[in-house]
Enzyme design. Structure first.
Site, PDB file in Angstrom:
ATOM      1  N   GLU A  77      -5.000   0.314  -6.636  1.00  0.00           N
ATOM      2  CA  GLU A  77      -5.316  -0.682  -5.604  1.00  0.00           C
ATOM      3  C   GLU A  77      -6.545  -0.269  -4.795  1.00  0.00           C
ATOM      4  OE1 GLU A  77      -1.784  -1.836  -3.277  1.00  0.00           O
ATOM      5  OE2 GLU A  77      -0.639  -1.182  -5.011  1.00  0.00           O
ATOM      6  N   SER A 135       7.198   4.191  -0.565  1.00  0.00           N
ATOM      7  CA  SER A 135       7.116   3.361   0.629  1.00  0.00           C
ATOM      8  C   SER A 135       7.843   4.080   1.747  1.00  0.00           C
ATOM      9  CB  SER A 135       7.770   2.010   0.351  1.00  0.00           C
ATOM     10  OG  SER A 135       8.201   1.415   1.552  1.00  0.00           O
ATOM     11  N   HIS A 139      -5.612 -16.772 -19.780  1.00  0.00           N
ATOM     12  CA  HIS A 139      -5.070 -17.439 -18.578  1.00  0.00           C
ATOM     13  C   HIS A 139      -3.820 -16.720 -18.066  1.00  0.00           C
ATOM     14  CE1 HIS A 139      -7.619 -20.890 -19.816  1.00  0.00           C
ATOM     15  NE2 HIS A 139      -7.193 -20.572 -21.027  1.00  0.00           N
ATOM     16  N   LYS A 157      10.582   1.791  -4.011  1.00  0.00           N
ATOM     17  CA  LYS A 157       9.179   1.511  -4.352  1.00  0.00           C
ATOM     18  C   LYS A 157       8.444   2.696  -4.973  1.00  0.00           C
ATOM     19  CE  LYS A 157       7.014  -1.750  -3.370  1.00  0.00           C
ATOM     20  NZ  LYS A 157       6.584  -2.305  -2.087  1.00  0.00           N
TER      21      LYS A 157
END
Ligand code: ARG
Length: 458
Positions: free
Chosen positions: A290, A277, A156, A283
């Site tokens: 992704e 970024s 979980h 970043k």
């Protein structure tokens, strides 16, 4: 261009319909399979005395020249041809005349297209398998390196029990090993030749379907001509094997994305496999992971498209089936794009073992071991579970982990606790003790690696 069936029709095909109908823009990819299939077919026709030796020689030389010229780029595909099969036949006839027109004896594009696609997918199953094996190699190496690195195991997405990073990696190694099995299995069912099924009903010529099947690397010819030209379940099976590969890559990518976040910081991607970024200087984004997660959707889409195309088709061939190639090529290209970048990203990733261990030290991850300790001293598991639950509740209130509590504090929950409780809940001990077959202990991980190397021949 003049269509093959001009004799039956009074009008020329509308140019837009020709474009709409044509598949050469994508089925040209099967040119080598198409020509090899034709070479085997012509050899069989000659062996069966359906073609003379002279005719066969002319066809053979013509096809070999076409193959060579397509390969070295001196011959271009005709974009107005209806498909690769028509293109090759027309090109051959243009070159050698009359014998070229005999090549299509005892054959149809319906068995031809099924043949070409089966041949291509058999090759590609091998190519994808090689990529999976390279990934397995990296996984096995890393699993060995981090067989003793303690990290939190989750259920979980809540810290559950301590595991080793090597064990976590071997879970993925097992999944990709099954992906390899799936491809091999699917290849076996694909290795059945439809050539000679003709349009749908077989032929009146005395053909030898075993001969062509064997020449082209198939195990046998298909037993039913209608099935041979109608079925695309081999495409669907291949697509589903690819979809499962992507599902595995996507889950792994999702974990890497999480692990890269400041909240986890379990790994750091190599600069060559991360992006920055345009606005936020701090970043470092896991774009590769992704994108793989994102591309999984398109492979699922390809699978679903094919299932849907096939579901309502009456036997035998229907033009709807021309849609199979774009779907399967797209899925194939996507998987072949994702696997090598993923492998490199994983291979170059830095594992932050200290952070993994620190995360495992929080969250009462050794509570099961505390309950097991009591159980081993004779407390029934349900009571031990309850006592440990009370200890955890107390620790949460006091801001103390199980390791930080004093023996007096333990004693206030049960008089069974002794000083050896600290050994029992020590993280390394919790992990080292899980030596059950397939468990997380380093010894078990080393054993898993050895077995996997043997299974994969690596
Ligand atoms: N381009 C067609 C396909 O991809 C080849 C088979 C065409 N057969 C036919 N009878 N129209 O399916």
């Amino acid at each position: 261009m003049q269509t093959m069936w001009a004799g039956r029709f009074e009008k020329k095909l509308d140019a837009k319909v020709n474009d709409f109908n044509s598949s050469i823009s994508f089925d040209a990819r099967m040119y080598a399979q198409d020509i090899k299939g034709s070479l085997a077919h012509a050899a069989m026709l000659c062996a069966q005395s359906i073609l003379t030796i002279e005719e066969y020689k002319a066809i053979n030389d013509g096809l070999c020249a076409i193959l060579e010229e397509l390969e070295n780029g001196t011959l271009a595909f005709d974009p107005t041809a209806e498909d690769i099969h028509m293109f090759v036949e027309a090109e051959l006839t243009k070159r050698i005349g009359a014998p070229g027109k005999k090549l299509h004896t005892a054959r149809s594009r319906n068995d031809q297209v099924a043949l070409d696609l089966r041949m291509l997918l058999m090759d590609e199953a091998g190519a994808v398998s090689d990529m999976l094996l390279s990934l397995e190699e990296v996984l096995l190496k890393k699993a060995d390196e981090y067989a003793e690195t303690v990290m939190p195991g989750y259920t979980h997405l809540q810290r559950a029990q301590p595991i080793t990073f090597g064990h976590h990696l071997m879970a993925y190694a097992s999944m990709f090993a099954r992906d390899l099995d799936r491809l091999a299995d699917c290849k076996e069912r694909t290795a059945v030749s439809p050539l000679g099924a003709c349009a749908l009903a077989g032929t009146t010529y005395d053909t030898d379907r075993y001969m062509t099947a064997e020449t082209l690397g198939f195990d046998e010819p298909c037993a039913n001509s209608l099935d041979g030209v109608s079925d695309r379940d081999f495409v669907i099976e291949f697509l589903s094997a690819l979809a499962v590969i992507m599902m595995h890559l996507s889950r792994f990518s999702e974990e890497i994305i999480l692990w890269c976040s400041w909240e986890f910081k379990f790994v750091e991607l190599d600069d060559a496999y991360a992006t920055g970024s345009s606005i936020m200087p701090q970043k470092k984004n896991p774009d590769v992971a992704e994108l793989i997660r994102g591309k999984t959707g398109r492979v699922y889409g390809d699978l679903l498209a094919m299932l849907t195309v096939m579901k309502g088709l009456p036997l035998a061939y229907n033009k709807d089936m021309q849609e199979d190639k774009e779907a399967v090529f797209d899925a194939l290209d996507t998987v072949k794009l994702c696997l090598p970048v993923f492998t490199k990203m994983l291979g170059t990733m830095t594992v932050l073992s200290e952070n993994m261990r620190a995360a495992a030290a929080k969250g009462f991850i050794n509570a099961t071991d505390c309950a097991d300790y009591l159980t081993k001293k004779g407390v029934p598991f349900r009571d031990a579970y309850k006592i440990t639950g009370q200890l955890v509740g107390y620790g949460v209130k006091k801001g103390k982990t199980l390791e930080e509590m004093t023996l007096d504090e333990y004693a206030s929950f049960s008089d069974v606790f002794d000083a050896d409780i600290y050994d029992a809940i020590d993280l390394a001990a919790c992990v080292n003790k899980r030596t059950s077959y397939g468990g997380t202990a380093p010894d078990s991980v080393y054993d898993q690696i050895t077995r996997m190397r043997k299974r994969l021949n690596l």
